[in-house]
Scaffold this motif. Structure first.
Motif, PDB file in Angstrom:
ATOM      1  N   LYS A   1       0.860  -1.195   0.000  1.00 40.74           N
ATOM      2  CA  LYS A   1       0.000   0.000   0.000  1.00 40.74           C
ATOM      3  C   LYS A   1       0.889   1.234   0.000  1.00 40.74           C
ATOM      4  N   ALA A   2       0.677   2.105  -0.956  1.00 39.45           N
ATOM      5  CA  ALA A   2       1.435   3.358  -0.999  1.00 39.45           C
ATOM      6  C   ALA A   2       0.979   4.270   0.137  1.00 39.45           C
ATOM      7  N   THR A   3       1.912   5.056   0.663  1.00 40.09           N
ATOM      8  CA  THR A   3       1.587   5.991   1.734  1.00 40.09           C
ATOM      9  C   THR A   3       0.457   6.915   1.294  1.00 40.09           C
ATOM     10  N   GLY A   4      -0.548   7.038   2.135  1.00 36.95           N
ATOM     11  CA  GLY A   4      -1.676   7.915   1.840  1.00 36.95           C
ATOM     12  C   GLY A   4      -2.780   7.274   1.011  1.00 36.95           C
ATOM     13  N   SER A   5      -2.530   6.081   0.465  1.00 34.86           N
ATOM     14  CA  SER A   5      -3.568   5.428  -0.330  1.00 34.86           C
ATOM     15  C   SER A   5      -4.486   4.618   0.582  1.00 34.86           C
TER      16      SER A   5
END
Length: 158
Positions: free
Chosen positions: A64-68
């Motif tokens: 999971k990408a940061t902020g997603s």
């Protein structure tokens, strides 16, 4: 629009099945669509078989990408006379849906090593939102939790 990834299989374009078509034929159909098209896409769901046959809790790792967003909504339920955190909904084509291991009704036992046993719904939601890179969740798949939820000794909370 962002949900198609490398490795996905294109099954149809605007209702036209692509099974048996060559790449050139599929490209021709796609070019005829103009600005918008409805695509039926299949992504790699091989992990679903291992989830369906699992016996006991599973450790699921999701990139999971940061902020997603993972694309799940949480709720609470009663299990063995205790309140548990469960997945209420999985957004179609979300990170959670694409991983193939998370389903509505699954109990979340821990997130990144933190037990959900005494977590509130707000705390669990915040913990998942704050997680970045790889989220490690220990889950009890819903098909394993269902027999205990339906057992006669369990009460239903209104």
């Amino acid at each position: 629009e962002g949900t198609i990834k490398p490795g996905d299989r294109l099954l149809s374009i605007d209702g036209i099945r692509l099974h048996g078509n060559t790449l050139a034929e599929a490209m021709s159909i796609l070019k005829q669509c103009g600005q918008e098209a409805t695509l039926l896409v299949e992504y790699d769901v091989s992990v679903m078989d291992s989830v369906a046959t699992a016996s006991g809790p599973l450790l699921v790792e999701v990139a999971k990408a940061t902020g997603s967003s993972l694309g799940i909504a949480l709720s609470t339920s009663m299990f063995c006379s205790k309140q548990v955190i469960v997945i209420d909904k999985v957004k179609p084509a979300s990170i959670a849906d694409r991983c193939g291991a998370l389903h509505a009704g699954d109990h979340i036992l821990s997130v990144d090593g933190k037990s959900m046993e005494f977590c509130s719904l707000a705390e669990a939601t915040q913990l998942l939102s704050a997680a970045c890179q790889t989220v490690r969740m220990e889950i009890l798949p819903q098909q394993q939790a269902r027999p205990a939820l339906n057992a006669p000794q369990q009460g239903r909370v209104p």
